[in-house]
Design a protein around this motif. Structure first.
Motif, PDB file in Angstrom:
ATOM      1  N   LEU A 153      -8.396  -7.846   1.712  1.00 25.45           N
ATOM      2  CA  LEU A 153      -7.492  -8.976   1.901  1.00 25.45           C
ATOM      3  C   LEU A 153      -6.030  -8.603   1.658  1.00 25.45           C
ATOM      4  CD1 LEU A 153      -9.514 -11.765   0.040  1.00 25.45           C
ATOM      5  CD2 LEU A 153      -9.320 -11.434   2.517  1.00 25.45           C
ATOM      6  N   GLY A 154      -5.781  -7.774   0.636  1.00 29.09           N
ATOM      7  CA  GLY A 154      -4.421  -7.505   0.204  1.00 29.09           C
ATOM      8  C   GLY A 154      -3.481  -6.984   1.271  1.00 29.09           C
ATOM      9  N   PRO A 155      -3.803  -5.858   1.931  1.00 25.02           N
ATOM     10  CA  PRO A 155      -2.879  -5.319   2.928  1.00 25.02           C
ATOM     11  C   PRO A 155      -2.635  -6.274   4.095  1.00 25.02           C
ATOM     12  CG  PRO A 155      -4.461  -3.656   2.247  1.00 25.02           C
ATOM     13  CD  PRO A 155      -4.931  -4.946   1.661  1.00 25.02           C
ATOM     14  N   ALA A 156      -3.701  -6.939   4.559  1.00 25.94           N
ATOM     15  CA  ALA A 156      -3.544  -7.838   5.712  1.00 25.94           C
ATOM     16  C   ALA A 156      -2.687  -9.054   5.360  1.00 25.94           C
ATOM     17  CB  ALA A 156      -4.924  -8.286   6.207  1.00 25.94           C
ATOM     18  N   LEU A 157      -3.034  -9.742   4.268  1.00 27.05           N
ATOM     19  CA  LEU A 157      -2.281 -10.935   3.891  1.00 27.05           C
ATOM     20  C   LEU A 157      -0.869 -10.577   3.430  1.00 27.05           C
ATOM     21  CD1 LEU A 157      -5.034 -12.930   1.963  1.00 27.05           C
ATOM     22  CD2 LEU A 157      -4.321 -13.160   4.346  1.00 27.05           C
ATOM     23  N   GLY A 158      -0.749  -9.462   2.700  1.00 26.91           N
ATOM     24  CA  GLY A 158       0.566  -9.034   2.243  1.00 26.91           C
ATOM     25  C   GLY A 158       1.486  -8.685   3.404  1.00 26.91           C
ATOM     26  N   GLY A 159       0.936  -8.007   4.407  1.00 31.21           N
ATOM     27  CA  GLY A 159       1.749  -7.657   5.570  1.00 31.21           C
ATOM     28  C   GLY A 159       2.222  -8.882   6.333  1.00 31.21           C
ATOM     29  N   LEU A 160       1.320  -9.850   6.519  1.00 30.19           N
ATOM     30  CA  LEU A 160       1.702 -11.083   7.224  1.00 30.19           C
ATOM     31  C   LEU A 160       2.767 -11.850   6.444  1.00 30.19           C
ATOM     32  CD1 LEU A 160      -1.822 -12.332   8.381  1.00 30.19           C
ATOM     33  CD2 LEU A 160      -0.010 -11.393   9.833  1.00 30.19           C
ATOM     34  N   ALA A 161       2.597 -11.925   5.129  1.00 29.16           N
ATOM     35  CA  ALA A 161       3.567 -12.654   4.310  1.00 29.16           C
ATOM     36  C   ALA A 161       4.928 -11.973   4.321  1.00 29.16           C
ATOM     37  CB  ALA A 161       3.052 -12.770   2.877  1.00 29.16           C
ATOM     38  N   ALA A 162       4.942 -10.623   4.295  1.00 31.43           N
ATOM     39  CA  ALA A 162       6.214  -9.898   4.292  1.00 31.43           C
ATOM     40  C   ALA A 162       6.967 -10.109   5.592  1.00 31.43           C
ATOM     41  CB  ALA A 162       5.959  -8.411   4.048  1.00 31.43           C
ATOM     42  N   VAL A 163       6.244 -10.149   6.713  1.00 29.23           N
ATOM     43  CA  VAL A 163       6.886 -10.385   8.008  1.00 29.23           C
ATOM     44  C   VAL A 163       7.490 -11.785   8.070  1.00 29.23           C
ATOM     45  CG1 VAL A 163       6.444 -10.681  10.481  1.00 29.23           C
ATOM     46  CG2 VAL A 163       5.478  -8.719   9.258  1.00 29.23           C
ATOM     47  N   LYS A 164       6.786 -12.748   7.521  1.00 28.02           N
ATOM     48  CA  LYS A 164       7.228 -14.145   7.623  1.00 28.02           C
ATOM     49  C   LYS A 164       8.265 -14.528   6.565  1.00 28.02           C
ATOM     50  CE  LYS A 164       5.387 -18.802   8.308  1.00 28.02           C
ATOM     51  NZ  LYS A 164       6.067 -18.949   9.616  1.00 28.02           N
TER      52      LYS A 164
END
Length: 400
Positions: A153-164
């Motif tokens: 979960l971490g890399p996927a959710l973290g990446g999406l949050a960082a982009v947004k």
């Protein structure tokens, strides 16, 4: 995971709040950081070498925290150790939220790495004192499984949050996750009883642990160093192998994700194997298949061959889910248990810390193929040591 025994159901249920859920939350945060921190440093305009150094800070913190975590767990109890671990995550990631200076970002990484040591040793000690040997494999493998789900979960959710929302806003979200973990531990964990052992915790005491339990460290300990060495090696070698055959970043990401998914599917069978057929029954196929997967990785020349190698590595790693902690719990003496666990973790973590440095040196002197074969050879050495020297630690339940 079989739950036919009422006592096993009660055990696993009692561990959900103090152990499994906090493990899921902190694993989500720490694996998100592994992806986001170096990218954030690059975005700030610093070099790739500085970004790589930021990743190394977590390992430094882990090694620095292993012995103190064992001291705290033994002297003040598991709950205090767990709470200090979650608090260190909050402080470490909080520092990253507030600064863009590499020195302070690195300090945050070190503090968070120490939090990882305190959390892992606290959870391991918490489970060990509550789970009988014949249920320990399933209880600890489920803990490892919760962390693996968080790692997905971490890399996927973290990446999406960082982009947004941007990097620092995402770091703040990770701080909140770790605060939630701290609150859950505070409300749900039993206080437990500190150990009666009051042996001074010093360098000499650490050497005494190694001396008193040299058979365990020279057999299972060496085997687990080789396992941890391969685990860290695969993190570095998989992306490099994909790049060497011309795959895109997206294709490499899919390969890594597929391996992680395979890994995550195996933690339940791993616990059953350890509790039904023994720890060596999980260690032997893991070490052998891990070595085969890494050896095949060096010869991969297409997307399919790389994917198959990665899946084999993921399967091998999943079969050994929780194995290092289970063996540490099994070998730990009744007196000085937490101190032993701290030394055990320090020894096993040395393999994980050494792998990136060894790979860097091997790639400087030779090729990716040579590097992968030598890393695989360490797994075969570990397999030999484990099979020939390690005593089986599973004690079969004889009563109803």
């Amino acid at each position: 995971m079989s739950t036919s025994s009422p006592s096993l159901r009660l055990l696993l249920t009692s561990l959900v709040w103090p152990v499994y859920l906090p493990g899921l939350l902190t694993a989500t945060a720490q694996t998100a950081i592994l992806v986001l921190l170096p990218l954030y440093v690059l975005e700030l305009g610093y070099s790739p070498s500085i970004a790589a150094l930021m990743l190394a800070t977590r390992g430094i913190g882990q090694l620095a925290g292993d012995i103190p975590a064992g001291i705290v767990a033994g002297r003040w109890g598991d709950k205090i150790c767990l709470m200090l671990g979650a608090a260190a995550y909050v402080v470490g990631y909080g520092l990253m939220t507030l600064t863009d200076v590499p020195l302070l970002l690195g300090l945050g990484g070190v503090i968070a790495g120490m939090g990882m040591s305190f959390s892992l040793i606290g959870r391991q000690s918490y489970v060990t004192t509550r789970a009988p040997v014949h249920q320990r494999g399933r209880a600890i493998s489920l803990m490892a499984g919760a962390m693996r789900v968080g790692s997905l979960l971490g890399p996927a959710l973290g990446g999406l949050a960082a982009v947004k929302f941007g990097y620092q806003a995402t770091f703040l979200v990770l701080v909140l996750l770790c605060l939630l973990s701290l609150l859950i531990v505070f409300l749900s964990a039993d206080r437990g009883e500190p150990e009666a052992d009051r042996t001074p915790h010093s360098f000499i005491a650490i050497i005494q642990v190694l001396t008193d339990h040299r058979q365990a460290f020279l057999s299972a300990g060496l085997a687990m160093i080789s396992l941890q060495f391969m685990r860290a090696g695969r993190v570095v070698l998989l992306p490099l192998a994909g790049n060497a055959i011309g795959l895109s970043v997206a294709e490499i990401g899919l390969v890594v994700a597929a391996a992680a998914l395979m890994d995550s599917l195996m933690f339940i069978p791993a616990g059953i194997i350890m509790d039904r057929w023994g720890r060596k029954a999980a260690a032997a196929p893991s070490l052998l298949l891990f070595a085969c997967g890494l050896a095949a990785l060096g010869w991969a020349d297409s997307y399919l061959s790389l994917l198959l190698s990665a899946l084999l590595i993921g399967f091998a790693n999943g079969v050994s889910a929780g194995l290092v902690m289970v063996l540490g719990s099994d070998f730990a003496p009744a007196t000085g248990r937490a101190r032993f666990m701290g030394v055990w973790k320090l020894v096993s973590d040395s393999g994980q810390a050494a792998a990136p440095l060894a790979i860097s040196a091997l790639l400087t002197a030779g090729s990716l193929l040579l590097c992968s074969q030598l890393i695989a050879a360490t797994g075969l050495i570990g397999l030999y040591v484990m099979a020939s020297r390690m005593n089986e630690t599973l004690i079969k339940k004889t009563g109803p």
